[in-house]
Write a protein that holds these residues in place. Sequence first.
Motif, PDB file in Angstrom:
ATOM      1  N   ALA A 176      11.623  -8.991   3.911  1.00 20.80           N
ATOM      2  CA  ALA A 176      10.535  -8.037   4.104  1.00 20.80           C
ATOM      3  C   ALA A 176       9.243  -8.611   3.533  1.00 20.80           C
ATOM      4  O   ALA A 176       9.252  -9.274   2.489  1.00 20.80           O
ATOM      5  CB  ALA A 176      10.861  -6.709   3.427  1.00 20.80           C
ATOM      6  N   ARG A 177       8.108  -8.343   4.197  1.00 21.86           N
ATOM      7  CA  ARG A 177       6.822  -8.877   3.759  1.00 21.86           C
ATOM      8  C   ARG A 177       6.174  -7.943   2.736  1.00 21.86           C
ATOM      9  O   ARG A 177       5.131  -7.338   2.979  1.00 21.86           O
ATOM     10  CB  ARG A 177       5.925  -9.086   4.959  1.00 21.86           C
ATOM     11  N   THR A 178       6.791  -7.826   1.587  1.00 20.08           N
ATOM     12  CA  THR A 178       6.287  -6.911   0.565  1.00 20.08           C
ATOM     13  C   THR A 178       4.954  -7.358  -0.023  1.00 20.08           C
ATOM     14  O   THR A 178       4.251  -6.562  -0.646  1.00 20.08           O
ATOM     15  CB  THR A 178       7.312  -6.765  -0.568  1.00 20.08           C
ATOM     16  N   ASP A 179       4.580  -8.631   0.187  1.00 21.65           N
ATOM     17  CA  ASP A 179       3.292  -9.108  -0.318  1.00 21.65           C
ATOM     18  C   ASP A 179       2.116  -8.422   0.370  1.00 21.65           C
ATOM     19  O   ASP A 179       0.987  -8.454  -0.141  1.00 21.65           O
ATOM     20  CB  ASP A 179       3.181 -10.626  -0.141  1.00 21.65           C
ATOM     21  N   LEU A 180       2.373  -7.791   1.515  1.00 24.41           N
ATOM     22  CA  LEU A 180       1.296  -7.138   2.261  1.00 24.41           C
ATOM     23  C   LEU A 180       1.383  -5.612   2.199  1.00 24.41           C
ATOM     24  O   LEU A 180       0.744  -4.928   2.986  1.00 24.41           O
ATOM     25  CB  LEU A 180       1.326  -7.607   3.722  1.00 24.41           C
ATOM     26  N   THR A 181       2.167  -5.099   1.272  1.00 23.69           N
ATOM     27  CA  THR A 181       2.332  -3.647   1.191  1.00 23.69           C
ATOM     28  C   THR A 181       1.002  -2.937   0.999  1.00 23.69           C
ATOM     29  O   THR A 181       0.685  -1.988   1.739  1.00 23.69           O
ATOM     30  CB  THR A 181       3.282  -3.282   0.038  1.00 23.69           C
ATOM     31  N   GLU A 182       0.214  -3.349   0.043  1.00 18.76           N
ATOM     32  CA  GLU A 182      -1.029  -2.638  -0.263  1.00 18.76           C
ATOM     33  C   GLU A 182      -2.051  -2.721   0.874  1.00 18.76           C
ATOM     34  O   GLU A 182      -2.623  -1.690   1.260  1.00 18.76           O
ATOM     35  CB  GLU A 182      -1.632  -3.147  -1.576  1.00 18.76           C
ATOM     36  N   PRO A 183      -2.330  -3.902   1.435  1.00 24.32           N
ATOM     37  CA  PRO A 183      -3.282  -3.943   2.554  1.00 24.32           C
ATOM     38  C   PRO A 183      -2.850  -3.082   3.744  1.00 24.32           C
ATOM     39  O   PRO A 183      -3.670  -2.395   4.352  1.00 24.32           O
ATOM     40  CB  PRO A 183      -3.327  -5.424   2.926  1.00 24.32           C
ATOM     41  N   VAL A 184      -1.551  -3.113   4.099  1.00 20.81           N
ATOM     42  CA  VAL A 184      -1.084  -2.320   5.234  1.00 20.81           C
ATOM     43  C   VAL A 184      -1.126  -0.833   4.890  1.00 20.81           C
ATOM     44  O   VAL A 184      -1.519   0.003   5.720  1.00 20.81           O
ATOM     45  CB  VAL A 184       0.335  -2.747   5.657  1.00 20.81           C
ATOM     46  N   LEU A 185      -0.739  -0.489   3.671  1.00 22.44           N
ATOM     47  CA  LEU A 185      -0.750   0.913   3.258  1.00 22.44           C
ATOM     48  C   LEU A 185      -2.164   1.489   3.339  1.00 22.44           C
ATOM     49  O   LEU A 185      -2.353   2.640   3.755  1.00 22.44           O
ATOM     50  CB  LEU A 185      -0.207   1.025   1.837  1.00 22.44           C
ATOM     51  N   ARG A 186      -3.158   0.693   2.967  1.00 25.64           N
ATOM     52  CA  ARG A 186      -4.547   1.150   3.073  1.00 25.64           C
ATOM     53  C   ARG A 186      -4.894   1.509   4.510  1.00 25.64           C
ATOM     54  O   ARG A 186      -5.524   2.538   4.766  1.00 25.64           O
ATOM     55  CB  ARG A 186      -5.484   0.044   2.579  1.00 25.64           C
ATOM     56  N   GLU A 187      -4.470   0.690   5.467  1.00 21.59           N
ATOM     57  CA  GLU A 187      -4.808   0.957   6.871  1.00 21.59           C
ATOM     58  C   GLU A 187      -4.052   2.171   7.405  1.00 21.59           C
ATOM     59  O   GLU A 187      -4.585   2.933   8.215  1.00 21.59           O
ATOM     60  CB  GLU A 187      -4.514  -0.282   7.719  1.00 21.59           C
ATOM     61  N   VAL A 188      -2.816   2.351   6.966  1.00 25.80           N
ATOM     62  CA  VAL A 188      -2.054   3.534   7.388  1.00 25.80           C
ATOM     63  C   VAL A 188      -2.727   4.804   6.860  1.00 25.80           C
ATOM     64  O   VAL A 188      -2.861   5.803   7.588  1.00 25.80           O
ATOM     65  CB  VAL A 188      -0.595   3.441   6.898  1.00 25.80           C
ATOM     66  N   ARG A 189      -3.155   4.778   5.606  1.00 28.00           N
ATOM     67  CA  ARG A 189      -3.812   5.961   5.031  1.00 28.00           C
ATOM     68  C   ARG A 189      -5.154   6.227   5.701  1.00 28.00           C
ATOM     69  O   ARG A 189      -5.571   7.385   5.829  1.00 28.00           O
ATOM     70  CB  ARG A 189      -3.978   5.764   3.526  1.00 28.00           C
ATOM     71  N   GLU A 190      -5.822   5.172   6.144  1.00 26.97           N
ATOM     72  CA  GLU A 190      -7.074   5.346   6.894  1.00 26.97           C
ATOM     73  C   GLU A 190      -6.771   6.054   8.221  1.00 26.97           C
ATOM     74  O   GLU A 190      -7.504   6.938   8.653  1.00 26.97           O
ATOM     75  CB  GLU A 190      -7.703   3.982   7.169  1.00 26.97           C
ATOM     76  N   ALA A 191      -5.658   5.664   8.870  1.00 21.23           N
ATOM     77  CA  ALA A 191      -5.298   6.261  10.159  1.00 21.23           C
ATOM     78  C   ALA A 191      -4.875   7.711  10.011  1.00 21.23           C
ATOM     79  O   ALA A 191      -4.904   8.471  10.991  1.00 21.23           O
ATOM     80  CB  ALA A 191      -4.167   5.454  10.794  1.00 21.23           C
ATOM     81  N   ALA A 192      -4.506   8.129   8.798  1.00 24.19           N
ATOM     82  CA  ALA A 192      -4.104   9.522   8.587  1.00 24.19           C
ATOM     83  C   ALA A 192      -5.263  10.490   8.801  1.00 24.19           C
ATOM     84  O   ALA A 192      -5.037  11.698   8.912  1.00 24.19           O
ATOM     85  CB  ALA A 192      -3.539   9.689   7.181  1.00 24.19           C
ATOM     86  N   HIS A 193      -6.484   9.970   8.900  1.00 19.16           N
ATOM     87  CA  HIS A 193      -7.661  10.818   9.143  1.00 19.16           C
ATOM     88  C   HIS A 193      -8.108  10.770  10.599  1.00 19.16           C
ATOM     89  O   HIS A 193      -9.191  11.263  10.931  1.00 19.16           O
ATOM     90  CB  HIS A 193      -8.814  10.372   8.248  1.00 19.16           C
ATOM     91  N   ALA A 194      -7.298  10.182  11.475  1.00 22.71           N
ATOM     92  CA  ALA A 194      -7.669  10.086  12.887  1.00 22.71           C
ATOM     93  C   ALA A 194      -7.777  11.464  13.514  1.00 22.71           C
ATOM     94  O   ALA A 194      -7.130  12.431  13.081  1.00 22.71           O
ATOM     95  CB  ALA A 194      -6.637   9.245  13.641  1.00 22.71           C
TER      96      ALA A 194
END
Length: 431
Positions: free
Chosen positions: A341-359
């Motif tokens: 699993a690419r856990t090194d990218l958890t924070e950057p991806v999580l930021r984009e998912v949380r941004e999409a939660a306001h779509a």
Amino acid sequence: MAPTREVYLYDYAADFGLSGLAGTLCARATLRLDEPVVLCIAESEAEDDDYRLGADVRLLLDSALPEEALHTVWLAAVRRCFDPAEEGTDTRAWLDRIAELCPPRAPERDPYEEKSLEASRPVVPEEELRTAVAAEIEAASAGLELRVAVPGAVPALHRVVREVDADLGFRLFLRALKAYSVPVEADTFDRLLAIGDLLAYPWAAVQEGLSVRWRPLDPGRRDLVSGRFGLPMLAAALHGTDRQYAGVAHEAIRQVAADGLGRAPGAYAAVLLDDVWRLLDSALPDEAIGLLWRTASGRLYVLGEEEFDVDGRAWLEQVSEVCHAHLAEVDPAYAPFLAPARTDLTEPVLREVREAAHADAEPVRGAARVLEDVVTTVDPDLGFRLLLHILATYEVPVTGDRRDRYRAIAAHLGFGADHLDDRLPEAADVE
């Protein structure tokens, strides 16, 4: 100065010209192949709009290549299944007979068609192409000399490339590799495909019939030729908000998992199975998996539910079965495993998912809540790919800044460039 080149993939779906004729003759090797039969086949291909056949033959006829070189190249291309010398004629005279059957030139295109092709017309300097093709012939020389039962094939192919035409020489080189099943390493195949792309070949002209030694299957491989892959690709194949699957679901799974041009056998099934296993083995509730799948496939409001719409895990089990069956067929020795699993990218991806939660799109907001759990407890790679697919499915505008961040994440994951390009609607650069 680069010669004016044709956009071959516009006119042909597979091999063409003299190399295409050679391939046709190889395929008929168990049937009678004397001069009248071969000329009949050549005439049929010329009448079937293969205008390159006449052009290729005339390039050889107009060259200063001696009979020995012409004869050697032809025998290597057709696996010796038809030898003009056995018909009492030399190779140049026989090529001249083929030329007589072919139109002197291709018919003029419609002006609009011609204009539309100009933008995609290859621009490759002949000397640059000669250097690239000659390097591949030299790299393959040991295999050619070992396998090709025609003495002098390597120097004869070099002469076609250097003294006649590098495009034609490349295709005759490919045909000799195919005719004698000369093994080609995966790295070599990638380079051959790249040369074909430079010349606007259809992929089949390079790959079809080539004996490639593919790399071992890797479910973590991300530089796949079709951009999207895995569950997002399957969701796209089954997308529809107002129709039932009507029995096409399993066929769609087979198509997404299947092998095609540019694909190592089993590569797409391996990455799809990897996605499926991650969700099946996760702690996500069945309801969350079902919501995620329905959102990704655009099936939130479908009436007349079918069994794999009801339970997300039951549906994933069916996908898993299809992948296992395909992998067992194409690579029986492959033992499926999960890529790290690419856990090194958890924070950057999580930021984009949380941004999409306001779509503005409510389905995207609902899926974003599940995607947070996918990113943090399953795999950020899978969560990011599903995010991109869902944003595109519901046409959520993405600003330039966000798009740049997406590209940076995609680059870290090793995705191909077209994984993002032209799929996400653009928005003004206002955060």
